[in-house]
Write an enzyme that holds these catalytic residues in place. Sequence first.
Site, PDB file in Angstrom:
ATOM      1  N   TYR A  45       0.791  10.367 -10.429  1.00  0.00           N
ATOM      2  CA  TYR A  45      -0.176  11.204  -9.694  1.00  0.00           C
ATOM      3  C   TYR A  45      -1.359  10.349  -9.237  1.00  0.00           C
ATOM      4  O   TYR A  45      -1.886   9.559 -10.012  1.00  0.00           O
ATOM      5  CB  TYR A  45      -0.692  12.328 -10.601  1.00  0.00           C
ATOM      6  N   GLU A  47      -4.180  11.628  -6.831  1.00  0.00           N
ATOM      7  CA  GLU A  47      -5.083  12.340  -5.919  1.00  0.00           C
ATOM      8  C   GLU A  47      -6.311  11.498  -5.599  1.00  0.00           C
ATOM      9  O   GLU A  47      -6.891  10.890  -6.503  1.00  0.00           O
ATOM     10  CB  GLU A  47      -5.571  13.664  -6.526  1.00  0.00           C
ATOM     11  N   ASP A 190       0.167  11.981  19.737  1.00  0.00           N
ATOM     12  CA  ASP A 190       1.184  12.125  18.692  1.00  0.00           C
ATOM     13  C   ASP A 190       2.372  11.296  19.163  1.00  0.00           C
ATOM     14  O   ASP A 190       3.138  11.709  20.034  1.00  0.00           O
ATOM     15  CB  ASP A 190       1.566  13.603  18.540  1.00  0.00           C
ATOM     16  N   THR A 216       4.963  10.334  12.915  1.00  0.00           N
ATOM     17  CA  THR A 216       5.872  10.325  11.777  1.00  0.00           C
ATOM     18  C   THR A 216       6.369   8.893  11.626  1.00  0.00           C
ATOM     19  O   THR A 216       6.196   8.061  12.517  1.00  0.00           O
ATOM     20  CB  THR A 216       7.081  11.257  11.990  1.00  0.00           C
ATOM     21  N   LYS A 219      11.305   8.226  12.694  1.00  0.00           N
ATOM     22  CA  LYS A 219      12.108   8.352  13.921  1.00  0.00           C
ATOM     23  C   LYS A 219      12.431   6.949  14.439  1.00  0.00           C
ATOM     24  O   LYS A 219      13.134   6.223  13.760  1.00  0.00           O
ATOM     25  CB  LYS A 219      11.369   9.227  14.929  1.00  0.00           C
ATOM     26  N   ARG A 225      10.946   9.538   5.672  1.00  0.00           N
ATOM     27  CA  ARG A 225      10.165  10.684   6.142  1.00  0.00           C
ATOM     28  C   ARG A 225       8.729  10.521   5.671  1.00  0.00           C
ATOM     29  O   ARG A 225       8.496  10.232   4.502  1.00  0.00           O
ATOM     30  CB  ARG A 225      10.747  11.980   5.563  1.00  0.00           C
TER      31      ARG A 225
HETATM   32  N1  DSN Z   1      11.892  17.923  14.398  1.00  0.00           N
HETATM   33  C1  DSN Z   1      11.297  16.881  15.197  1.00  0.00           C
HETATM   34  C2  DSN Z   1      12.189  16.504  16.319  1.00  0.00           C
HETATM   35  O1  DSN Z   1      13.383  16.665  16.174  1.00  0.00           O
HETATM   36  O2  DSN Z   1      11.725  16.022  17.347  1.00  0.00           O
HETATM   37  C3  DSN Z   1       9.949  17.247  15.668  1.00  0.00           C
HETATM   38  O3  DSN Z   1       9.192  17.645  14.577  1.00  0.00           O
END
Ligand code: DSN
Length: 428
Positions: A45, A47, A190, A216, A219, A225
């Site tokens: 933990y 925080e 974003d 994120t 990707k 993730r």
């Molecule tokens: N779920 C993502 C995507 O597939 O683009 C976006 O959050």
Amino acid sequence: MANKVFELITEEAKRQSEGLEMIPSENYVSENVLKALGSILTNKYSEGFPGRRYYGGNEVIDKIENYAADLAKKLFKVPVVLVQSYSGSPANFALTMAVCKPGETVMGLSLSSGGHLTHGANLSFSSIFYNAVNYNVGTDWKIDFDELERLAKKHKPKLIWAGTTAYPFKLDYKRYADIADRVGATLVADISHVAGLIVGGVHSSPVDYVDIITTTTHKTLRGPRGAMIMVTEKGLKKDAEIKSKIEKAIIPGLQGGPHNNQTASIAVALEEASSDKFKQYAAQVVKNAQILAAELGSVSETHLILLPLVSYGYGMGYQAQYALEVAGITVNKNTIPAEPVSPFYPSGIRLGTPALTSRGMKEKEMIQIAKWIKQALEEIRGYDIPAEKEKRLEFLKEYKEKIHSNNNLLSIQKEIKEFTKRYPVPGI
Ligand code: DSN
């Protein structure tokens, strides 16, 4: 691997390696990314933030979190990086909380134009707690900056999102900045979909134009993730307190303890993304998407293709997604701009090349894959979604029963199983 869960993981590994993963927001991570994610760091933990934790025993965790942030600062050329957001949507929620008071106006690209839920879509926190105004793409499927400017002048948003999830063109961040600066809005890029392309040098960076960047990490960036929030020099000049506002929004605003195993895994992915090999990967992702798009009669400037299926019939997205799945190709149904049917039974599919490229596939393979996609799509003709809404569920049930055993699709599936043996999946 004796119990039920590990049996199921093995089953999923088989699916991931025997098929063609073409959902553009998905990718395959390296063994080291997986190793860090599955490490004992999950036991702790922490925080708070490095040097300012609520619990003891965080000396090593501080080093890991600082290391991850430092790698990202260097890679994205920004002075501030926060790596604790659990994923993209919580990062965008925290950022919105840091910039806006409840009820203030946020502007983002509409969902049906390829925007994201958290940028002001119906039913999302971003329209429940904030006054959301959406801009759209025009008839050429490109962002309608004239509309964006008109709406920005009228509604004076506190925050403007420059970001997409189903948009095959590059974004003109300067154009966004001209508008945001004129109306005094905080501009946030974003870059979740294109982060890997930006660090790979095949998509322009928003860093000189926007105040804040969210992304994120799983990707095109090929990490676990997770998500990061970054502040640019421009953003710091606008608000010197922005870092502490974002920190407060993350914890205690929204989250508890950070996922330290995730943070370490992000650091591993950032190390990998700093290499020349990653630049080659990013360039190949775009080349592959362009050739695939051309073969399918579409266009792409990024890693993603939005394919309209109106020439196959009415509301064909679901049917195409299912037929392709039977053939061993995973894509997702998607609305198209000015969607004529509905988000649940949309008129297109979205597909992309990040995961295929991680397996070493190149132009030649894209040509073969486009052939399989076109062959598979022939099988959906005649299966238009009923115009009467109440008949749709029953229709799809019958459709799936028929298509499940369609011989043409099953023979493509067999060919793909053979084909994919030549392209090992990292980590499997
Ligand atoms: N779920 C993502 C995507 O597939 O683009 C976006 O959050």
